[in-house]
Write a protein that holds these residues in place. Structure first.
Motif, short mmCIF file in Angstrom:
data_model
loop_
_atom_site.label_atom_id
_atom_site.label_comp_id
_atom_site.label_asym_id
_atom_site.label_seq_id
_atom_site.Cartn_x
_atom_site.Cartn_y
_atom_site.Cartn_z
N ALA A 4 -8.74 2.88 -62.08
CA ALA A 4 -8.45 2.20 -63.34
C ALA A 4 -8.54 0.70 -63.15
N ALA A 5 -9.20 0.05 -64.07
CA ALA A 5 -9.37 -1.40 -63.99
C ALA A 5 -8.46 -2.10 -64.97
N SER A 6 -8.00 -3.27 -64.58
CA SER A 6 -7.25 -4.13 -65.49
C SER A 6 -7.74 -5.55 -65.29
N GLY A 7 -7.78 -6.29 -66.37
CA GLY A 7 -8.21 -7.68 -66.30
C GLY A 7 -9.70 -7.88 -66.46
N PHE A 8 -10.48 -6.82 -66.51
CA PHE A 8 -11.91 -6.92 -66.74
C PHE A 8 -12.42 -5.59 -67.23
N ARG A 9 -13.61 -5.58 -67.76
CA ARG A 9 -14.19 -4.39 -68.32
C ARG A 9 -15.11 -3.72 -67.29
N LEU A 10 -14.76 -2.49 -66.93
CA LEU A 10 -15.59 -1.75 -65.98
C LEU A 10 -16.99 -1.53 -66.51
N ALA A 11 -17.14 -1.47 -67.80
CA ALA A 11 -18.44 -1.20 -68.40
C ALA A 11 -19.46 -2.27 -68.05
N HIS A 12 -18.98 -3.44 -67.64
CA HIS A 12 -19.88 -4.54 -67.32
C HIS A 12 -20.32 -4.53 -65.85
N TYR A 13 -19.84 -3.54 -65.12
CA TYR A 13 -20.12 -3.49 -63.69
C TYR A 13 -20.58 -2.11 -63.26
N GLY A 14 -21.25 -2.07 -62.14
CA GLY A 14 -21.46 -0.81 -61.46
C GLY A 14 -20.23 -0.49 -60.62
N ILE A 15 -19.93 0.79 -60.50
CA ILE A 15 -18.75 1.21 -59.76
C ILE A 15 -19.17 2.07 -58.58
N GLY A 16 -18.67 1.71 -57.43
CA GLY A 16 -18.94 2.48 -56.23
C GLY A 16 -17.67 3.10 -55.68
N TRP A 17 -17.82 4.27 -55.10
CA TRP A 17 -16.76 4.88 -54.32
C TRP A 17 -17.18 4.85 -52.86
N PHE A 18 -16.28 4.39 -52.03
CA PHE A 18 -16.50 4.32 -50.60
C PHE A 18 -15.39 5.09 -49.90
N ARG A 19 -15.63 5.43 -48.65
CA ARG A 19 -14.56 6.07 -47.87
C ARG A 19 -14.62 5.58 -46.43
N GLN A 20 -13.47 5.62 -45.80
CA GLN A 20 -13.40 5.23 -44.40
C GLN A 20 -12.49 6.20 -43.68
N ALA A 21 -13.08 6.92 -42.74
CA ALA A 21 -12.33 7.85 -41.92
C ALA A 21 -11.82 7.12 -40.68
N PRO A 22 -10.77 7.62 -40.05
CA PRO A 22 -10.24 6.96 -38.86
C PRO A 22 -11.31 6.78 -37.79
N GLY A 23 -11.43 5.57 -37.30
CA GLY A 23 -12.37 5.28 -36.24
C GLY A 23 -13.81 5.17 -36.67
N LYS A 24 -14.05 5.23 -37.98
CA LYS A 24 -15.42 5.16 -38.49
C LYS A 24 -15.59 3.99 -39.43
N GLU A 25 -16.84 3.62 -39.66
CA GLU A 25 -17.12 2.54 -40.59
C GLU A 25 -17.02 3.04 -42.03
N ARG A 26 -16.78 2.10 -42.92
CA ARG A 26 -16.74 2.44 -44.34
C ARG A 26 -18.13 2.85 -44.78
N GLU A 27 -18.22 3.91 -45.56
CA GLU A 27 -19.51 4.38 -46.05
C GLU A 27 -19.49 4.56 -47.56
N GLY A 28 -20.63 4.32 -48.16
CA GLY A 28 -20.76 4.54 -49.58
C GLY A 28 -20.89 6.01 -49.89
N VAL A 29 -20.13 6.47 -50.86
CA VAL A 29 -20.11 7.88 -51.23
C VAL A 29 -20.86 8.12 -52.53
N SER A 30 -20.59 7.27 -53.51
CA SER A 30 -21.19 7.48 -54.82
C SER A 30 -21.20 6.16 -55.57
N TYR A 31 -22.09 6.09 -56.56
CA TYR A 31 -22.22 4.89 -57.38
C TYR A 31 -22.60 5.29 -58.79
N ARG A 32 -22.05 4.56 -59.74
CA ARG A 32 -22.43 4.78 -61.14
C ARG A 32 -22.58 3.44 -61.82
N GLY A 33 -23.82 3.19 -62.25
CA GLY A 33 -24.09 1.97 -62.99
C GLY A 33 -25.27 2.27 -63.89
#
Length: 121
Positions: free
Chosen positions: A22-51
């Motif tokens: 959930a976003a506050s202070g700005f409109r998500l509709a004006h941006y692309g949204i990414g989901w990332f994840r980071q497992a223990p001991g691993k680098e952050r990776e991109g999971v999904s994107y919607r724009g």
């Protein structure tokens, strides 16, 4: 300006969770949204994107679905058929990445605080 991620938890293999961002202070509709994840001991990776386009990492294709509700200023990540390797802290982020950079974390301006997903076998 804030992104609030929620919906994480403990789930068994094969189960489902829906993450919210959930976003506050700005409109998500004006941006692309990414989901990332980071497992223990691993680098952050991109999971999904919607724009203007939609992107899924190969590891989650067919199992995860990203959606957005502009009226609620919220983006969701529906995660089905969860596997132990999906265990990670999940982050949502807002930005305007070029098509090839949708999974590049440095292309995003705003980040949520992360929500932990644990898949038990």
């Amino acid at each position: 300006v804030q992104l609030q991620a929620s919906g994480g938890g403990l789930v068994q293999v094969g189960g489902s969770l829906r993450l919210s961002c959930a976003a506050s202070g700005f409109r998500l509709a004006h941006y692309g949204i990414g989901w990332f994840r980071q497992a223990p001991g691993k680098e952050r990776e991109g999971v999904s994107y919607r724009g203007g386009s939609t992107y899924y990492a190969d590891s989650v294709k067919g199992r995860f679905t990203i959606s957005r509700d502009n009226a609620k200023n919220t983006v969701y990540l529906q995660m089905n058929s969860l596997k132990p390797e999906d265990t990670a802290v999940y982050y949502c982020a807002a930005g305007r990445p070029a098509g090839s950079a949708r999974s590049t974390s440095s292309m995003y301006y705003y980040w949520g605080q992360g929500t932990l997903v644990t898949v038990s076998s």
